[in-house]
Design a protein around this motif. Structure first.
Motif, PDB file in Angstrom:
ATOM      1  N   UNK A   1      56.828  76.974  27.897  1.00  0.00           N
ATOM      2  CA  UNK A   1      55.971  75.898  27.406  1.00  0.00           C
ATOM      3  C   UNK A   1      56.546  74.567  27.826  1.00  0.00           C
ATOM      4  N   UNK A   2      55.654  73.605  27.997  1.00  0.00           N
ATOM      5  CA  UNK A   2      56.042  72.226  28.293  1.00  0.00           C
ATOM      6  C   UNK A   2      55.287  71.323  27.336  1.00  0.00           C
ATOM      7  N   UNK A   3      55.330  70.017  27.616  1.00  0.00           N
ATOM      8  CA  UNK A   3      54.791  69.060  26.646  1.00  0.00           C
ATOM      9  C   UNK A   3      53.323  69.242  26.334  1.00  0.00           C
ATOM     10  N   UNK A   4      52.564  69.870  27.255  1.00  0.00           N
ATOM     11  CA  UNK A   4      51.141  70.052  27.012  1.00  0.00           C
ATOM     12  C   UNK A   4      50.874  70.783  25.711  1.00  0.00           C
TER      13      UNK A   4
ATOM     14  N   UNK B   1      52.623  72.125  32.850  1.00  0.00           N
ATOM     15  CA  UNK B   1      51.738  70.994  33.133  1.00  0.00           C
ATOM     16  C   UNK B   1      50.894  71.237  34.374  1.00  0.00           C
ATOM     17  N   UNK B   2      51.313  72.202  35.214  1.00  0.00           N
ATOM     18  CA  UNK B   2      50.535  72.431  36.429  1.00  0.00           C
ATOM     19  C   UNK B   2      49.294  73.284  36.143  1.00  0.00           C
ATOM     20  N   UNK B   3      49.243  73.897  34.963  1.00  0.00           N
ATOM     21  CA  UNK B   3      48.064  74.710  34.605  1.00  0.00           C
ATOM     22  C   UNK B   3      47.025  73.807  33.934  1.00  0.00           C
TER      23      UNK B   3
ATOM     24  N   UNK C   1      52.767  70.687  23.111  1.00  0.00           N
ATOM     25  CA  UNK C   1      53.076  69.788  21.994  1.00  0.00           C
ATOM     26  C   UNK C   1      51.911  68.858  21.687  1.00  0.00           C
ATOM     27  N   UNK C   2      51.278  68.317  22.748  1.00  0.00           N
ATOM     28  CA  UNK C   2      50.174  67.394  22.478  1.00  0.00           C
ATOM     29  C   UNK C   2      49.047  68.123  21.763  1.00  0.00           C
TER      30      UNK C   2
ATOM     31  N   UNK D   1      62.306  75.484  19.568  1.00  0.00           N
ATOM     32  CA  UNK D   1      62.288  74.206  20.268  1.00  0.00           C
ATOM     33  C   UNK D   1      61.026  73.406  19.982  1.00  0.00           C
TER      34      UNK D   1
ATOM     35  N   UNK E   1      50.044  68.654  18.181  1.00  0.00           N
ATOM     36  CA  UNK E   1      49.987  67.403  17.419  1.00  0.00           C
ATOM     37  C   UNK E   1      48.555  67.061  17.043  1.00  0.00           C
ATOM     38  N   UNK E   2      47.653  67.343  17.985  1.00  0.00           N
ATOM     39  CA  UNK E   2      46.233  67.072  17.716  1.00  0.00           C
ATOM     40  C   UNK E   2      45.769  67.924  16.548  1.00  0.00           C
TER      41      UNK E   2
END
Lengths: 384, 258
Positions: free
Chosen positions: A67-70, A34-36, A72-73, A97, A76-77
């Motif tokens: 990887x983080x939630x970014x 998320x920091x990137x 995933x969004x 995951x 999903x898009x």
């Protein structure tokens, strides 16, 4: 570059590649934290929109570091876009995951009718809504006053239930607890009145009449008004905040389920306490105000103390005192009513308690000033 | 599987409120990927221990050491503590959602404070987290408008906002029906497996702690010490302490001393 230092994660990247069999491969690489600043889905969406429509979408995440939630969004898009275009997705290339979370995110379908549209209703609708809610608020207030009245009747018939210790505690809190601030404010108001008066009266050599000005001004109006405003800020606000928090914690509901009327148990002792304490506070404020005038008269205008005292006694009639005390008990009822009403009708959240407290103080002060004006005009008409 | 990495190491922790001793000499290690259960009877200081772990309360004695830091959490300067705390997510007992913000705003707040993502990205992330806990479509609701179980799930979504390494749960299944509580357990397992997070749970729901727990400590309010640790299932099979067995079998095996 990746070979030179393997501990530093590569910047995240997304490559779109058209495959010869009509599919599209998305290559994910680097650390998607998320920091990137993450790559946007735009290029994929453009690729999807291009004719001919891709036959499928596949992923290559071999170079994906973390990887983080970014991520995933973004996926999903892409998935939303794919399903609206009817392009199948082959998620096999994604990390385990990610696949599981994607399934989880769409496992529970959106509840029908839950989503709210953020559109603003038209002007006339808003006016109508505001009118209806104002009318409802007025009805609610009248309802509350009516209930308070009935509860008062129950008290006189000896049927109202509340704890005597609560009542005494409230009496102490709103009566004796207000002494300090009432002394200070009334003394200063008396001083100010005397100062302002002295400057004007000195021009006629009538300094002595400062005693009349301060005496009548404080005893008839200002003592009660100042005490009222102080008590609104102190006690009215505390009633609203306390009852509001009780409403948030369902404490008021708990009383109701036990068959104890919150009106009797919470509002009545508060009204009674303020109704009793306000006249006393008002008398005290009168005294302190006159004392303030006395200080200016004796030390600045060199009026002999005994003369100032006699002048004040001559100027202030018993009627003035009664009017002040009567006003203050009216204020007591008004402050208790507005404070308790706002508290009991508070919403169930922390911000609602804030709103209730603010509006208790605002309504309290407005009603005090309006009541003062009405009583003063009535006294003038009656001629007292 | 490689040797477990210790994520949280607690040594000789003593908790007290003024002169009132809550627990003393607690020492245990939470490994990466663990679902670590803190159990014990009501009022024995489970939640207090959790508050010590997340940095809401300072220990009276002893240290709490997090992976990656050289000194104990409370020995660090406040500005050093902050980045460690940012890796935590905490689910409070009743959700503790900010009541003046909508659910989406509740999740967006930490994202807005700690990342440089655009408003649109933050909105997408908030929707994703709500979707993960099964609350998609409820973005614009205020906490006062949803049920207790939904508040709990929304609280979990907020705890996950910053993709934390360590998730702390204070009685996650309290107040939930058995099925919701089971679903929440599944969700916890799923999050551990897919995100690789470490999870610390305070609970006394037996079904739940057997289902998810991989390690645990058992706090005893009488001796004010921890009297057992290990995987809950193993404790049930191997422990000979009547207090532990009594707790894990709801006192139904007749072993508990009255």
């Amino acid at each position: 570059m990746a070979e030179t230092d393997s501990t530093v994660p590569k910047r995240c990247d997304l490559e779109v590649e058209k495959l010869p069999d009509g599919g599209v491969r998305l290559t994910l690489s680097g650390a998607w934290t998320l920091s990137e600043t993450l790559p946007s889905a735009e290029q994929v969406l453009v690729e999807l929109a291009r004719e001919p429509t891709p036959t499928y979408i596949t992923f290559d995440a071999g170079e994906l570091d973390r990887w983080e939630s970014g991520l995933l969004t973004l996926l999903l898009k892409i998935r939303g876009e794919c399903s609206s275009r009817g392009v199948p997705i082959r998620p096999e290339g994604l990390p385990d995951g990610v696949r599981r979370l994607l399934t989880l995110a769409t496992a529970i379908p959106e509840r029908k009718g839950a989503r709210r549209d953020g559109t603003r209703p038209p002007f006339l609708v808003r006016v109508a809504d505001a009118t209806i809610s104002t009318w409802n608020a007025v009805q609610e207030m009248l309802d509350f006053i009516g209930e308070a009245f009935l509860s008062g009747i129950r008290l006189f018939r000896g049927k109202a239930r509340f704890r005597r210790s609560d009542f005494l505690l409230i009496v102490q809190e709103c009566g004796a607890g207000s002494f300090g601030i009432v002394s200070l404010i009334s003394l200063l108001v008396g001083l100010i009145l005397a100062f302002v008066g002295a400057i004007q009266l000195q021009m006629f050599g009538a300094q002595l009449y400062v005693a009349n000005l301060v005496g009548i001004g404080m005893v008839r109006e200002m003592g009660a008004v100042m005490a009222g405003i102080i008590v609104t800020g102190r006690t009215g606000a505390s009633f609203a905040a306390q009852l509001g928090t009780m409403q948030v914690n369902e404490e008021i509901d708990a009383l109701q389920t036990l068959g104890i009327a919150p009106m009797d148990f919470l509002v009545l002792p508060r009204m009674l306490a303020l109704c009793l304490m306000m006249p006393l506070l008002c008398l005290y404020a009168d005294l302190m105000g006159v004392l303030g005038g006395f200080i200016v008269g004796v030390f600045m205008l060199d009026i002999p103390p005994a003369q100032y005292y006699l002048q004040t006694c001559g100027a202030v009639r018993l009627n003035d005192l009664f009017i002040g005390v009567f006003m203050s008990s009216v204020f007591g009822i008004l402050i208790a009513l507005t404070g308790c009403h706002r508290g009991i009708h508070c919403g169930r959240s922390a911000s609602a308690v804030g709103v209730a407290t603010t509006s208790a103080v605002v309504t309290g002060i407005v009603s005090i000033i309006v009541a003062t004006a009405v009583i003063t005009i009535l006294c003038y008409i009656i001629g007292i | 599987m490689s040797a477990p990495t210790p994520k949280i190491t607690v040594s000789n922790l003593t908790m007290a409120f003024g002169s009132y001793l809550v627990m003393q000499e607690l020492s245990f290690t939470v490994n990466r990927g663990d679902i670590f259960i803190i159990m014990g009877g009501s009022g024995c200081g489970k939640s207090t221990l959790l508050r010590h772990l997340v940095g809401l309360q300072r220990p009276t004695a002893g240290t709490v050491l997090y992976e990656g830091s050289r000194t104990g959490f409370w020995e660090m300067a406040p500005e050093e503590r902050e980045p460690v705390m940012r890796r935590f997510g905490m689910l409070f007992q009743s959700g503790a959602l900010w009541s003046s913000l909508t659910l989406a705003e509740n999740i967006a707040l930490p994202l807005r404070e700690y990342t440089r993502l655009s408003a649109a990205d933050i909105r997408d992330l908030a929707s994703l987290k709500l979707a993960l806990v099964g609350l998609s479509g409820f973005e614009e609701y205020y906490p006062s408008e949803i049920s207790g179980g939904m508040k709990k799930r929304a609280g979990l979504a907020r705890a996950m906002a910053l993709d934390p390494d360590i998730l702390f749960f204070d009685e996650p299944s309290a107040g939930l029906d058995p099925i919701s509580s089971r679903l929440l357990d599944d969700l916890i397992l799923e999050l551990r497996d897919s995100l690789g997070a470490t999870i610390v749970v305070v609970t006394h729901e037996l079904a739940s702690l057997f289902a998810i727990g991989s390690n645990s400590v058992f706090l005893d309010p009488v001796s004010k010490r921890m009297i057992a640790s290990g995987c809950p299932k193993q404790l049930l099979a191997e422990s000979e302490d009547p207090r532990v067995l009594g707790f894990l079998t709801r006192g139904e095996d007749g072993l508990t001393t009255p």
